[in-house]
Design a protein around this motif. Structure first.
Motif, PDB file in Angstrom:
ATOM      1  N   SER A 116       0.827  -1.209   0.000  1.00 31.71           N
ATOM      2  CA  SER A 116       0.000   0.000   0.000  1.00 31.71           C
ATOM      3  C   SER A 116       0.856   1.252   0.000  1.00 31.71           C
ATOM      4  N   GLU A 117       1.894   1.271   0.818  1.00 27.09           N
ATOM      5  CA  GLU A 117       2.776   2.444   0.862  1.00 27.09           C
ATOM      6  C   GLU A 117       3.577   2.581  -0.431  1.00 27.09           C
ATOM      7  N   ALA A 118       3.966   1.461  -1.011  1.00 24.31           N
ATOM      8  CA  ALA A 118       4.718   1.513  -2.268  1.00 24.31           C
ATOM      9  C   ALA A 118       3.872   2.092  -3.390  1.00 24.31           C
ATOM     10  N   ARG A 119       2.629   1.650  -3.497  1.00 24.83           N
ATOM     11  CA  ARG A 119       1.803   2.170  -4.594  1.00 24.83           C
ATOM     12  C   ARG A 119       1.418   3.635  -4.351  1.00 24.83           C
ATOM     13  N   ALA A 125      -0.219  -2.153 -11.059  1.00 25.08           N
ATOM     14  CA  ALA A 125      -1.440  -2.947 -10.925  1.00 25.08           C
ATOM     15  C   ALA A 125      -1.218  -4.166 -10.043  1.00 25.08           C
ATOM     16  N   SER A 126      -0.005  -4.739 -10.094  1.00 25.77           N
ATOM     17  CA  SER A 126       0.265  -5.928  -9.290  1.00 25.77           C
ATOM     18  C   SER A 126       0.375  -5.615  -7.802  1.00 25.77           C
ATOM     19  N   ALA A 154     -10.557  -6.347  -8.204  1.00 18.67           N
ATOM     20  CA  ALA A 154     -11.630  -5.660  -7.488  1.00 18.67           C
ATOM     21  C   ALA A 154     -11.067  -4.578  -6.569  1.00 18.67           C
ATOM     22  N   GLN A 155      -9.976  -4.900  -5.876  1.00 17.88           N
ATOM     23  CA  GLN A 155      -9.356  -3.892  -5.013  1.00 17.88           C
ATOM     24  C   GLN A 155      -8.799  -2.739  -5.836  1.00 17.88           C
ATOM     25  N   ARG A 171      -9.643   6.589  -5.326  1.00 14.47           N
ATOM     26  CA  ARG A 171      -9.532   7.202  -4.007  1.00 14.47           C
ATOM     27  C   ARG A 171      -8.070   7.519  -3.676  1.00 14.47           C
ATOM     28  N   GLU A 172      -7.169   6.592  -3.954  1.00 18.21           N
ATOM     29  CA  GLU A 172      -5.758   6.844  -3.666  1.00 18.21           C
ATOM     30  C   GLU A 172      -5.168   7.897  -4.595  1.00 18.21           C
TER      31      GLU A 172
END
Length: 534
Positions: A186-189, A218-219, A225-226, A233-234
Motif C-alpha cells: 500500500s505504501e509503495a503504490r 497494478a500488481s 476488485a481492489q 480514491r488513492e
C-alpha cells in the motif's frame, strides 16, 4: 521472463505482450511455465542466426518487457535454461503450456527469415536505442578522464547518468519495491501514485497504462476488485498531497508547472491571446524562420525557442511570460545556459515580437512581453492561419533530432499533404536531410507515403509511446530531476540570505536596554562564602 526481475503478474503481462509482438510478425513459438511463475518462450528458426544478432534482438525485446532476462543470450557457455519437463530447484517441473502436438509441429516447421526481418522492423525504436547507448558507453570508456581545475564547483549538481530512470518508475514497471523504505504494498503504490501525480500524469493516463508499462503498479493491488475500488480514491490522496507539498515549497503547483505572470501589462482575454498566437505563427513561418535559417546551429535553437514561446502563450493564455530558463530548457531538450543565451538573441532578432520588460529577481524569472510587430501586422493578417497546435521539441524528437521535428511539423501542419520537396521547402532544410528524416520516421511508422508520393501522419502511432520506446522519456525525467535539485539549492540559498531572515545589529544589542549585570546584596551572600573567599 523471470520473477526475480518483476512480479509474477508483470511476467504474465510481458508474456502476453511478447506473444502479441511475435504473432504480429508471423512468428510461432513454444511456451512453458515454471513453478515460480516464470515463463520461457522458444522461437525456432529455419536459418541459423549468429549469437550477437540473437542477443541484439533479445535486448530490444527486453526494452518492452521489464521481466525479460536477456543474460542467457549473452553467455554462450553457461547461458542455459530448463526445458519443459525439467526439475525446478524449488520443486516441481517446467510445465509445457503449448499443446504437445502443436509444439511438435512448430519445432518441425520453423520460422522463416522473413518473419525475423518483420520483427526487426517492429523493434526498430528499441534497436536504435540500444545501439545509441552502446555507442555512448564506448565513447565514455575511451574518453580521457576530466581534468580537475580550481574553477570547478565541487557542489555543482551532476546530471543523472544516461539510461537513468526514477526508482518509483521502476516500481511501477516491475512491482518490486524496497521493503526497508516501503513496508507494505500500500505504501509503495502510494509512493508511485504521488510520483506520477507530481510528474503531471492524469488518472485516465495511469489507468490506460496499467496493462502496459505500469503493470507493476497494478500488481501492487491484491485483486482487480481492489484495484477498481481503491485506485481513484488513492489518486485523489496523491493529488492532494502533491498540491499541499508543492504549496509549502513555492507558490507554484509543481517545480515545472507554468508560472502565473507577475505583472507588466494588463490582463488580456484568452480569445485575443489565441488570435495573437495565430498571427505570430504566420510571422514565424514566413519571416523569422527564413532569418534564423542563416544562423546555422544557433538558428535552429532560435526556431524552436520561438515555437516554445508561442506554445506557452497558448497554454497560459497570456502574452506576458515569466517562464524560467530551466522550464524552456525542459521543453527544448537543451541546457538552461543555452536557453538563457538564446532568449537574449531572440529578443534582438525578432523585430520586437519578444521584449524583455523585467529582470529576474529572487524566485521570479525574467519577464517577457510578446506582441505582434507593427511592421509585420499587415502580413500576419493577410496569411491564413494554420491548422493544429504549435510545439517546441516533443520528447520523441530528442532522439530523432531537430530535422525530424521540423519535417514532422511540415507534414502535420501542412494545408495539403506534401511531397518530399514540399517538406524540405516548408521545413527550410536540405532535400537530403529531409529525405533521411522522412525515411527514419516512416520506419518508426510515424508517417507514411501514399502511391502519389504524398506524406501523411500515421494517426495510430502515439508519439508518447514511441518516445518511451526510444528512451526519450528517461532523458526528460533525468533533466527534470536535475532541475528540481538545482531549484531546491537555489531556494535554500535564497531562504538563508533573505532580508526577512537576516539578524540586524539591534537584534543583538539595543543601547537603550539596561543589560548590565547588578551584583547581589552583601546580606544575601552567606557568611561561609566570605570566609572561603578570604
Amino acid at each position: 521472463m523471470d520473477t526475480s526481475k518483476a512480479d509474477s503478474a508483470v511476467v504474465d503481462v510481458d508474456a502476453a505482450r511478447i506473444g502479441a509482438l511475435l504473432a504480429s510478425c508471423g512468428l510461432r513459438w513454444v511456451e512453458d511455465i515454471s513453478p515460480s511463475g516464470g515463463r520461457h518462450m522458444y522461437v525456432p528458426l529455419a536459418a541459423r542466426m549468429p549469437g550477437p544478432e540473437a542477443a541484439e534482438l533479445i535486448d530490444a525485446i527486453a526494452r518492452t518487457a521489464p521481466s525479460l532476462d536477456a543474460s542467457p543470450h549473452h553467455n554462450p557457455t553457461t547461458g542455459c535454461i530448463r526445458p519443459p519437463g525439467a526439475v525446478h530447484k524449488r520443486g516441481g517441473h517446467q510445465e509445457l503450456v503449448t499443446p504437445l502436438s502443436a509444439a511438435y509441429e512448430i519445432l518441425r516447421h520453423r520460422n522463416p527469415a522473413a518473419a525475423v526481418d518483420a520483427m526487426r522492423r517492429a523493434l526498430a525504436p528499441e534497436l536504435a536505442r540500444n545501439r545509441e547507448e552502446a555507442a555512448r558507453r564506448a565513447k565514455l570508456a575511451t574518453a580521457p578522464p576530466p581534468a580537475l581545475c580550481h574553477s570547478a564547483r565541487p557542489d555543482a549538481t551532476a546530471p543523472p547518468a544516461p539510461g537513468w530512470r526514477s526508482p518509483l518508475r521502476a516500481i511501477a514497471e516491475t512491482g518490486l519495491y524496497d521493503t526497508a523504505r516501503y513496508p507494505t504494498a500500500s505504501e509503495a503504490r502510494m509512493g508511485v501514485l504521488t510520483h506520477l501525480a507530481a510528474c503531471g500524469w492524469t488518472l485516465p493516463q495511469v489507468q490506460g497504462e496499467l496493462g502496459g508499462q505500469f503493470a507493476g503498479l497494478a500488481s501492487l493491488y491484491q485483486s482487480p476488485a481492489q484495484l477498481t475500488r481503491l485506485l481513484e480514491r488513492e489518486w485523489d490522496k496523491a493529488i492532494e498531497y502533491t498540491a499541499t507539498s508543492a504549496g509549502k515549497r513555492s507558490t507554484r503547483k509543481s517545480d515545472t508547472s507554468p508560472t502565473e505572470p507577475t505583472g507588466g501589462a494588463e490582463k488580456v482575454s484568452a480569445a485575443s491571446v489565441h488570435q495573437l498566437v495565430n498571427d505570430l505563427e504566420n510571422i514565424l513561418y514566413s519571416v523569422l524562420d527564413a532569418r534564423f535559417q542563416k544562423l546555422g546551429r544557433e538558428g535552429v535553437g532560435l526556431r524552436f525557442l520561438a515555437r516554445g514561446v508561442l506554445a506557452y502563450m497558448r497554454t497560459m493564455e497570456t502574452n506576458v511570460l515569466d517562464v524560467g530558463c530551466r522550464t524552456f530548457a525542459l521543453a527544448l531538450g537543451q541546457h538552461h545556459g543555452t536557453v538563457a543565451r538564446l532568449l537574449r538573441r531572440l529578443a534582438e532578432l525578432s523585430d520586437g515580437m519578444v521584449t524583455k520588460i523585467a529582470d529576474a529577481r529572487h524566485r521570479n524569472a525574467d519577464v517577457y512581453l510578446v506582441e505582434l510587430p507593427e511592421k509585420h501586422a499587415q502580413l500576419a493578417r493577410e496569411l491564413t492561419w494554420r491548422k493544429g497546435k504549435i510545439h517546441a521539441v516533443r520528447p520523441v524528437f530528442r532522439s530523432l533530432g531537430p530535422a525530424a521535428a521540423l519535417a514532422y511539423e511540415a507534414v502535420e501542419r501542412s494545408r495539403l499533404s506534401p511531397t518530399t520537396a514540399d517538406v524540405a521547402r516548408a521545413a527550410r532544410i536540405s532535400r537530403t536531410t529531409a529525405e533521411k528524416a522522412l525515411a527514419e520516421m516512416a520506419a518508426y511508422r510515424m508517417i507514411h507515403r501514399d502511391d502519389a508520393g504524398l506524406w501523411h501522419i500515421t494517426a495510430a502511432t502515439s508519439l508518447a509511446q514511441l518516445a518511451r520506446r526510444l528512451g526519450a522519456d528517461e532523458d526528460v525525467a533525468a533533466q527534470l530531476t536535475l532541475h528540481r535539485s538545482q531549484r531546491a539549492k537555489w531556494h535554500a540559498w535564497l531562504d538563508r540570505h533573505s532580508p526577512d531572515e537576516q539578524i540586524a545589529e539591534n537584534d543583538l544589542y539595543d543601547p537603550e536596554a539596561a543589560e548590565h549585570w547588578l551584583p547581589p546584596d552583601d546580606a544575601a551572600i552567606p557568611t561561609a562564602l566570605w570566609h572561603a573567599a578570604a
